[in-house]
Scaffold this active site. Structure first.
Site, PDB file in Angstrom:
ATOM      1  N   LYS A   1      31.900  29.022   3.059  1.00 42.30           N
ATOM      2  CA  LYS A   1      32.684  27.414   3.206  1.00 42.30           C
ATOM      3  C   LYS A   1      33.466  27.494   3.926  1.00 42.30           C
ATOM      4  O   LYS A   1      34.587  27.626   3.660  1.00 42.30           O
ATOM      5  CB  LYS A   1      32.128  26.512   1.639  1.00 42.30           C
ATOM      6  CG  LYS A   1      32.281  24.956   1.832  1.00 42.30           C
ATOM      7  CD  LYS A   1      32.954  25.180   0.613  1.00 42.30           C
ATOM      8  CE  LYS A   1      34.534  25.346   0.815  1.00 42.30           C
ATOM      9  NZ  LYS A   1      35.233  24.647  -0.719  1.00 42.30           N
TER      10      LYS A   1
ATOM     11  N   ARG B   1       0.980  -1.046   0.038  1.00 44.05           N
ATOM     12  CA  ARG B   1      -0.056   0.457   0.075  1.00 44.05           C
ATOM     13  C   ARG B   1       0.726   1.120  -0.100  1.00 44.05           C
ATOM     14  O   ARG B   1       0.228   2.521  -0.214  1.00 44.05           O
ATOM     15  CB  ARG B   1      -0.985  -0.037   1.203  1.00 44.05           C
ATOM     16  CG  ARG B   1      -2.011  -1.289   0.558  1.00 44.05           C
ATOM     17  CD  ARG B   1      -3.038  -1.224   2.303  1.00 44.05           C
ATOM     18  NE  ARG B   1      -2.677  -2.009   2.824  1.00 44.05           N
ATOM     19  CZ  ARG B   1      -2.614  -1.703   4.406  1.00 44.05           C
ATOM     20  NH1 ARG B   1      -4.240  -0.919   4.621  1.00 44.05           N
ATOM     21  NH2 ARG B   1      -1.983  -2.898   5.333  1.00 44.05           N
TER      22      ARG B   1
ATOM     23  N   GLU C   1      -6.757 -13.707  15.413  1.00 43.01           N
ATOM     24  CA  GLU C   1      -6.950 -12.701  13.820  1.00 43.01           C
ATOM     25  C   GLU C   1      -7.920 -12.163  13.568  1.00 43.01           C
ATOM     26  O   GLU C   1      -8.955 -12.324  13.156  1.00 43.01           O
ATOM     27  CB  GLU C   1      -6.398 -13.296  13.320  1.00 43.01           C
ATOM     28  CG  GLU C   1      -4.620 -13.663  13.557  1.00 43.01           C
ATOM     29  CD  GLU C   1      -3.832 -11.946  14.160  1.00 43.01           C
ATOM     30  OE1 GLU C   1      -3.591 -11.666  12.898  1.00 43.01           O
ATOM     31  OE2 GLU C   1      -3.048 -12.525  15.394  1.00 43.01           O
TER      32      GLU C   1
HETATM   33  C1  UD1 Z   1      -0.534  -8.464  13.259  1.00 39.86           C
HETATM   34  C2  UD1 Z   1      -0.575  -9.911  14.142  1.00 39.86           C
HETATM   35  C3  UD1 Z   1      -1.591  -9.329  14.766  1.00 39.86           C
HETATM   36  C4  UD1 Z   1      -1.630  -7.328  14.818  1.00 39.86           C
HETATM   37  C5  UD1 Z   1      -1.415  -6.907  14.139  1.00 39.86           C
HETATM   38  C6  UD1 Z   1      -0.761  -5.048  14.650  1.00 39.86           C
HETATM   39  C7  UD1 Z   1      -0.333 -11.792  13.829  1.00 39.86           C
HETATM   40  C8  UD1 Z   1      -0.747 -12.923  13.237  1.00 39.86           C
HETATM   41  N1  UD1 Z   1      -0.853 -10.670  13.780  1.00 39.86           N
HETATM   42  O1  UD1 Z   1      -1.394  -8.519  12.357  1.00 39.86           O
HETATM   43  O2  UD1 Z   1      -2.754 -10.141  15.721  1.00 39.86           O
HETATM   44  O3  UD1 Z   1      -3.088  -7.375  15.591  1.00 39.86           O
HETATM   45  O4  UD1 Z   1      -0.107  -7.046  13.519  1.00 39.86           O
HETATM   46  O5  UD1 Z   1      -0.382  -4.434  13.161  1.00 39.86           O
HETATM   47  O6  UD1 Z   1       0.830 -12.008  14.426  1.00 39.86           O
HETATM   48  N2  UD1 Z   1       6.076  -9.980   8.505  1.00 39.86           N
HETATM   49  C9  UD1 Z   1       7.635 -10.016   8.222  1.00 39.86           C
HETATM   50  N3  UD1 Z   1       7.256 -11.876   7.435  1.00 39.86           N
HETATM   51  C10 UD1 Z   1       6.190 -12.425   7.663  1.00 39.86           C
HETATM   52  C11 UD1 Z   1       4.479 -11.769   7.937  1.00 39.86           C
HETATM   53  C12 UD1 Z   1       5.102 -10.452   8.071  1.00 39.86           C
HETATM   54  O7  UD1 Z   1       8.834 -10.237   8.263  1.00 39.86           O
HETATM   55  O8  UD1 Z   1       5.699 -13.597   6.577  1.00 39.86           O
HETATM   56  C13 UD1 Z   1       6.060  -8.318   8.753  1.00 39.86           C
HETATM   57  C14 UD1 Z   1       5.589  -7.304   8.611  1.00 39.86           C
HETATM   58  O9  UD1 Z   1       6.590  -6.831   7.854  1.00 39.86           O
HETATM   59  C15 UD1 Z   1       5.108  -6.380   9.176  1.00 39.86           C
HETATM   60  C16 UD1 Z   1       4.363  -7.236  10.321  1.00 39.86           C
HETATM   61  O10 UD1 Z   1       5.778  -8.641  10.471  1.00 39.86           O
HETATM   62  O11 UD1 Z   1       5.668  -5.812   9.540  1.00 39.86           O
HETATM   63  C17 UD1 Z   1       3.011  -7.736  10.311  1.00 39.86           C
HETATM   64  O12 UD1 Z   1       2.667  -8.260   9.396  1.00 39.86           O
HETATM   65  P1  UD1 Z   1       1.385  -7.890   8.357  1.00 39.86           P
HETATM   66  O13 UD1 Z   1       1.607  -9.432   7.664  1.00 39.86           O
HETATM   67  O14 UD1 Z   1       0.997  -6.379   9.332  1.00 39.86           O
HETATM   68  O15 UD1 Z   1       0.695  -9.100  10.363  1.00 39.86           O
HETATM   69  P2  UD1 Z   1      -0.893  -8.654  10.610  1.00 39.86           P
HETATM   70  O16 UD1 Z   1      -2.117  -9.523   9.981  1.00 39.86           O
HETATM   71  O17 UD1 Z   1      -1.698  -7.011  10.802  1.00 39.86           O
END
Ligand code: UD1
Ligand code: MG
Length: 453
Positions: free
Chosen positions: A348, A16, A151
């Site tokens: 400078k 996004r 979730e």
């Molecule tokens: C996650 C949490 C959720 C919480 C929310 C807060 C889980 C399953 N869920 O959801 O409970 O309320 O964050 O914002 O943990 N990332 C990786 N590798 C991956 C997946 C994600 O590095 O394989 C990183 C993403 O870059 C991001 C963070 O982890 O910085 C969170 O991932 P995202 O996919 O945004 O999780 P949410 O679905 O928002």
């Protein structure tokens, strides 16, 4: 206290953001999101830091190379639990693991330390939201004990009404986390390995779970789009302005100042609207900064006044100086006390001793200027021969007439006077007048050209 090891999740694409740059490298207050998190981890006393990266290839490790951190590639990205699984085998078993997010930049070490003070428990950072949509919900039993995290996409309509949400940030005993992470499954609506599933495992194993809250709501705000980034930038700028006001700094408008680094102010400092401060900047007591000035990595002495629209970078300015309006002080400038630099003057890599003045339209580069020197309007030090830079030395008490060019390397001796309009190519002796100027002639009978009919 136990050894703290930190995992920062930063593998996400940030779709996004609509950008070719990895999300965590976009900047807030002039610093990439990831570096904010790294700095907080360091301030919290982290022993080792592991950054999980994915999208953007080597850009993330390269950008953060200055930090003592290990970078682990997660490819493909199968969820937050999968991400932590990449780091956990590297952790010493008897420490504590803290999970932070590369796109939640403003988490403060005060909040982290509060979480780390809890021993032998799984500590979740949670917060109450009026609109919890998109977040994992914290489920509690009748006694108020946390039972699991659900979730958003897996919630029933009743669970969806829970307002306490998971910020994602958590800490727990490494040995336990290793066991739980090994048991994760991806049987959920997203087919991901959820880090949040360890909560129910902790309950099953009889490990106590505690929720802590951030001191400030903005600490746990995540960035997913340029809109959210812009909103968080404003929040952070307002916070910094508030801190300055609390310490007695006068801000003409707290909504119109930008601090992209660390600004330290003495007593009775006044800052007008539209100013930008970058890197480490120190303003001494009674310093006034005029509107729309930009000050980077500089140190400004007590009582100095910066008039509007001045641009100052890597410069040291003494006490009671008068700078601008429209002055440009470039890196390596060192102005002693009571120096006056006026409009459209560029300095400078030069030292200017006390009580000297360059008030109008001049360029002073690679120069050593003594004290009580007066540099006339339009004086240029010609420091560059097209290949090399050369130094100009102007000794104490010199008076340089307007529109003079000083071809470096050259020395103007103590108390010398240079006649206006001179081109100085050789050293000028002390105490006397030196000038180089064509003789003025008058051509009698000369007529201006007129239009041909
Ligand atoms: C996650 C949490 C959720 C919480 C929310 C807060 C889980 C399953 N869920 O959801 O409970 O309320 O964050 O914002 O943990 N990332 C990786 N590798 C991956 C997946 C994600 O590095 O394989 C990183 C993403 O870059 C991001 C963070 O982890 O910085 C969170 O991932 P995202 O996919 O945004 O999780 P949410 O679905 O928002
Ligand atoms: Mg998210």
């Amino acid at each position: 206290m136990m050894e703290i090891n930190v995992v920062i999740l930063a593998a996400g694409r940030g779709k996004r953001m609509h950008s070719d740059k990895p999300k965590v490298l976009h900047t807030l207050a002039g610093k990439p999101l990831l570096m904010h998190v790294l700095d907080s981890a360091v301030q919290s006393g982290a022993h080792k830091i592991y950054v999980i990266y994915g999208h953007g290839g080597e850009e993330v490790p390269q950008a953060a190379a200055a930090y003592q951190a290990s970078f682990i590639l997660q490819e493909p990205q199968l969820g937050t639990g999968h991400a932590v699984q990449h780091a956990i085998p590297h952790m010493p078993q008897d420490g504590v693991t803290l999970v932070l997010y590369g796109d939640v930049p403003l988490i403060q070490s005060t909040t982290i330390k509060k979480m780390l003070a809890v021993q032998d428990k799984l500590v979740l950072l949670t917060t109450l939201l009026d609109n919890p949509t998109g977040y994992g919900r914290i489920e509690r039993d009748k006694q108020g004990n946390i039972t699991r995290i659900i979730e958003d996409k897996d919630c029933t309509s009743t669970q969806r009404t829970i307002k306490e949400v998971n910020t994602g940030i958590l800490a727990g005993p490494t040995r336990r986390l290793q066991t739980w992470l090994a048991q994760l499954e991806n049987k959920n609506s997203q087919g991901e390995y959820y880090l949040t599933d360890i909560v129910a495992m902790a309950v099953a194993d009889g490990v106590a779970i505690q929720a802590e809250q951030p001191t400030q709501a903005w600490e746990v705000v995540g960035v997913n789009s340029k809109t959210q980034l812009a909103v968080l930038e404003r929040t952070w700028q307002e916070e910094q302005a508030r801190q300055l006001l609390e310490r007695g700094v006068t801000l003409a408008d707290p909504a119109r100042i930008d601090i992209r680094g660390k600004l330290i102010c003495g007593r009775d400092v006044e800052i007008d609207v539209g100013c930008i401060f970058e890197g480490d900047v120190r303003l001494g007591d009674q310093v006034k900064v005029g509107a729309y000035s930009i000050i980077k990595k500089s140190d400004i002495g007590n009582g100095t006044i910066i008039h509007p629209f001045s641009h100052i970078e890597q410069t040291k300015i003494g006490e009671n100086c008068r700078i601008g309006p429209y002055a440009r002080l470039r890196p390596g400038s060192n102005l002693h006390d009571e120096v006056h630099i006026g409009n459209f003057v560029e300095i400078k890599n030069s030292e200017i001793a006390a009580n000297s003045k360059a008030n109008h339209l001049s360029y002073i580069g690679d120069s050593t200027v003594g004290s009580q020197v007066n540099i006339g309007a339009g004086t240029i030090t010609c420091n560059y021969d097209g290949v090399n830079k050369h130094r100009t030395v102007i000794e104490d008490g010199v008076f340089i007439g307007s529109a003079t060019q000083i071809i470096a390397p050259v020395t103007i001796g103590r108390n010398a006077t240079i006649g206006a309009g001179s081109t100085i190519t050789r050293d000028a002796p002390e105490d006397v007048l030196t000038l180089s100027r064509a003789k003025q002639t008058t051509v009698m009978g000369w007529k201006r050209p007129s239009k041909k009919k």
